[in-house]
Scaffold this motif. Structure first.
Motif, PDB file in Angstrom:
ATOM      1  N   LEU A   1       0.826  -1.203   0.000  1.00 51.86           N
ATOM      2  CA  LEU A   1       0.000   0.000   0.000  1.00 51.86           C
ATOM      3  C   LEU A   1       0.863   1.256   0.000  1.00 51.86           C
ATOM      4  O   LEU A   1       0.539   2.242  -0.676  1.00 51.86           O
ATOM      5  N   GLU A   2       1.948   1.250   0.749  1.00 50.12           N
ATOM      6  CA  GLU A   2       2.850   2.404   0.743  1.00 50.12           C
ATOM      7  C   GLU A   2       3.520   2.570  -0.621  1.00 50.12           C
ATOM      8  O   GLU A   2       3.737   3.691  -1.066  1.00 50.12           O
ATOM      9  N   PHE A   3       3.829   1.468  -1.292  1.00 50.58           N
ATOM     10  CA  PHE A   3       4.376   1.543  -2.647  1.00 50.58           C
ATOM     11  C   PHE A   3       3.366   2.174  -3.598  1.00 50.58           C
ATOM     12  O   PHE A   3       3.727   3.031  -4.416  1.00 50.58           O
ATOM     13  N   ILE A   4       2.105   1.791  -3.475  1.00 48.51           N
ATOM     14  CA  ILE A   4       1.055   2.362  -4.326  1.00 48.51           C
ATOM     15  C   ILE A   4       0.903   3.851  -4.049  1.00 48.51           C
ATOM     16  O   ILE A   4       0.755   4.658  -4.977  1.00 48.51           O
ATOM     17  N   VAL A   5       0.977   4.253  -2.786  1.00 42.51           N
ATOM     18  CA  VAL A   5       0.863   5.669  -2.436  1.00 42.51           C
ATOM     19  C   VAL A   5       2.035   6.466  -2.997  1.00 42.51           C
ATOM     20  O   VAL A   5       1.865   7.590  -3.490  1.00 42.51           O
ATOM     21  N   LEU A   6       3.239   5.891  -2.961  1.00 43.68           N
ATOM     22  CA  LEU A   6       4.391   6.588  -3.537  1.00 43.68           C
ATOM     23  C   LEU A   6       4.274   6.746  -5.048  1.00 43.68           C
ATOM     24  O   LEU A   6       4.635   7.793  -5.605  1.00 43.68           O
ATOM     25  N   ILE A   7       3.749   5.741  -5.717  1.00 46.49           N
ATOM     26  CA  ILE A   7       3.549   5.848  -7.162  1.00 46.49           C
ATOM     27  C   ILE A   7       2.476   6.888  -7.477  1.00 46.49           C
ATOM     28  O   ILE A   7       2.612   7.675  -8.421  1.00 46.49           O
ATOM     29  N   LEU A   8       1.414   6.935  -6.668  1.00 48.39           N
ATOM     30  CA  LEU A   8       0.391   7.966  -6.863  1.00 48.39           C
ATOM     31  C   LEU A   8       0.964   9.358  -6.640  1.00 48.39           C
ATOM     32  O   LEU A   8       0.605  10.313  -7.336  1.00 48.39           O
ATOM     33  N   PHE A   9       1.852   9.495  -5.641  1.00 47.96           N
ATOM     34  CA  PHE A   9       2.505  10.783  -5.429  1.00 47.96           C
ATOM     35  C   PHE A   9       3.373  11.163  -6.616  1.00 47.96           C
ATOM     36  O   PHE A   9       3.394  12.327  -7.031  1.00 47.96           O
ATOM     37  N   PHE A  10       4.086  10.194  -7.176  1.00 53.64           N
ATOM     38  CA  PHE A  10       4.916  10.448  -8.351  1.00 53.64           C
ATOM     39  C   PHE A  10       4.064  10.898  -9.531  1.00 53.64           C
ATOM     40  O   PHE A  10       4.419  11.854 -10.243  1.00 53.64           O
ATOM     41  N   MET A  11       2.919  10.250  -9.729  1.00 55.47           N
ATOM     42  CA  MET A  11       2.029  10.633 -10.820  1.00 55.47           C
ATOM     43  C   MET A  11       1.439  12.021 -10.583  1.00 55.47           C
ATOM     44  O   MET A  11       1.309  12.822 -11.520  1.00 55.47           O
ATOM     45  N   LEU A  12       1.092  12.328  -9.337  1.00 51.20           N
ATOM     46  CA  LEU A  12       0.574  13.651  -9.000  1.00 51.20           C
ATOM     47  C   LEU A  12       1.635  14.722  -9.224  1.00 51.20           C
ATOM     48  O   LEU A  12       1.347  15.807  -9.741  1.00 51.20           O
ATOM     49  N   PHE A  13       2.867  14.421  -8.862  1.00 49.46           N
ATOM     50  CA  PHE A  13       3.971  15.367  -9.055  1.00 49.46           C
ATOM     51  C   PHE A  13       4.211  15.636 -10.538  1.00 49.46           C
ATOM     52  O   PHE A  13       4.408  16.791 -10.943  1.00 49.46           O
TER      53      PHE A  13
END
Length: 96
Positions: free
Chosen positions: A35-47
């Motif tokens: 789940l933390e990996f998914i959140v980091l990827i979502l942050f990368f996409m948002l950035f």
């Protein structure tokens, strides 16, 4: 061409994170890590998206703050489950 490259790698990583989340349902710790990996990827996409449209990164900092709070809450639930049940297997937990 560059736009396809910017969005294809995060989408592949997001799908890999979802696959790891679905396949690792035995331990709570592995589910929290995926789940933390998914959140980091979502942050990368948002950035990437906020940089493409030239917005400021205030919303991304709020997203990071909430994701850190989510991670701390997940770890506290993990610690309380290990203290009460002795392990983090989902088979030992009872819903009743």
């Amino acid at each position: 061409m560059i736009m396809i490259l910017y969005w294809s790698l995060p989408m592949i990583l997001f799908i890999c994170g979802l696959f790891c989340f679905v396949s690792n349902r035995k331990h709570l710790l592995s589910m929290l890590l995926s789940l933390e990996f998914i959140v980091l990827i979502l942050f990368f996409m948002l950035f990437i998206y906020l940089n493409m449209v030239n917005y400021e990164s205030y919303f991304s900092m709020m997203f990071l703050t909430f994701s850190v709070c989510e991670g701390a809450l997940g770890l506290s639930i993990l610690v309380s489950m290990i203290r009460t049940h002795g392990n983090d297997y989902f088979q030992s937990f009872s819903i009743m």
